[in-house]
Design a protein around this motif. Sequence first.
Motif, PDB file in Angstrom:
ATOM      1  N   VAL A 275       0.856  -1.182   0.000  1.00  0.00           N
ATOM      2  CA  VAL A 275       0.000   0.000   0.000  1.00  0.00           C
ATOM      3  C   VAL A 275       0.896   1.238   0.000  1.00  0.00           C
ATOM      4  O   VAL A 275       1.824   1.348   0.820  1.00  0.00           O
ATOM      5  N   TYR A 276       0.621   2.149  -0.933  1.00  0.00           N
ATOM      6  CA  TYR A 276       1.311   3.437  -0.962  1.00  0.00           C
ATOM      7  C   TYR A 276       0.650   4.316   0.084  1.00  0.00           C
ATOM      8  O   TYR A 276      -0.453   4.802  -0.109  1.00  0.00           O
ATOM      9  N   ASP A 277       1.349   4.521   1.197  1.00  0.00           N
ATOM     10  CA  ASP A 277       0.722   5.114   2.372  1.00  0.00           C
ATOM     11  C   ASP A 277       0.206   6.537   2.126  1.00  0.00           C
ATOM     12  O   ASP A 277      -0.934   6.854   2.439  1.00  0.00           O
ATOM     13  N   ALA A 278       1.016   7.401   1.555  1.00  0.00           N
ATOM     14  CA  ALA A 278       0.601   8.789   1.357  1.00  0.00           C
ATOM     15  C   ALA A 278      -0.333   8.959   0.159  1.00  0.00           C
ATOM     16  O   ALA A 278      -1.098   9.922   0.096  1.00  0.00           O
ATOM     17  N   SER A 279      -0.265   8.049  -0.780  1.00  0.00           N
ATOM     18  CA  SER A 279      -1.164   7.996  -1.937  1.00  0.00           C
ATOM     19  C   SER A 279      -1.303   9.355  -2.626  1.00  0.00           C
ATOM     20  O   SER A 279      -0.348  10.133  -2.689  1.00  0.00           O
TER      21      SER A 279
END
Length: 294
Positions: A275-279
């Motif tokens: 998951v790309y945390d900051a998105s």
Amino acid sequence: MTATPRYVHPEAIVTTAWLAEHLDDPALRIFDCTTYLRYETGTGRPYRVESGRADYEQGHIPGSAFLDLQGELSDISAPTNFMMPAPEDLAARFAAKGIGEGTRAILYSRKNIQWATRVWWMLRAVGFDNAAVLDGGFDKWSAEARPVEAAEARYPAAKLAAAPRSGLFVGKQEVKAAIGDPGACTINALAPDLHRGDTPRYGRPGRIPGSVNVPVSEVIDSASLTLKTPKSVAAIFTSVGADLSKRIILYCGGGIAATLDAFLLHQLGYQDIAVYDASMSEWAKDETLPIEVG
């Protein structure tokens, strides 16, 4: 994908009927994880984060405590909401809430299961595997006229030593490196209008180049708010090129909806999921990063 897709980690999904039968289990630690995003215009921010505590205080599943994702479990010094703290720090925060050795965490939320899956994915990232999400959440529990209570519950502190799993969360450099990589599949969990770039909610409108769209609304039954069948969910991911052999990177607006897609991919047996945390809260504002629309 197998001929008959199934959820390979059924212990991580519990039903309302099961929970009703096990409310008195002393090992259970039940948590309302609800957060609301209040979308605003003209404020320079995509939304206002609102804790679900007020609704929790009005009525919740008996014995359940409350987890404030942004206020208690996120790095509030980060430039974007909901960012993961350091693993040891996060493990200590979970332990203070009662999650740890000898316990099983049951996570639920209101209106959208993604808040429960976010906490589930965070627990997995720090090495705690004895957690499950409530299918259908509080909405299904309430629709079935099951008991609720208003008294706040608190659990005694537990012991939880962090055993971090690397790669479950990634940053912008890993995401950028995956662009054009045939061995990777980057999936946007946001709504189609945001994926196309019709709405500039997070800054520059659009998506990470080459990413495909699996909105979380597609994997949930809209009437019951329960997870769709393994067969249905598997078909959705297969249709966008999410092969079992590929590295899967998921993103959304702030790393929340992406965890629902990630949770289901994990259930379907995918091994390499991040998951790309900051998105898009980060990507859309960084002019050095590529973006595409249409």
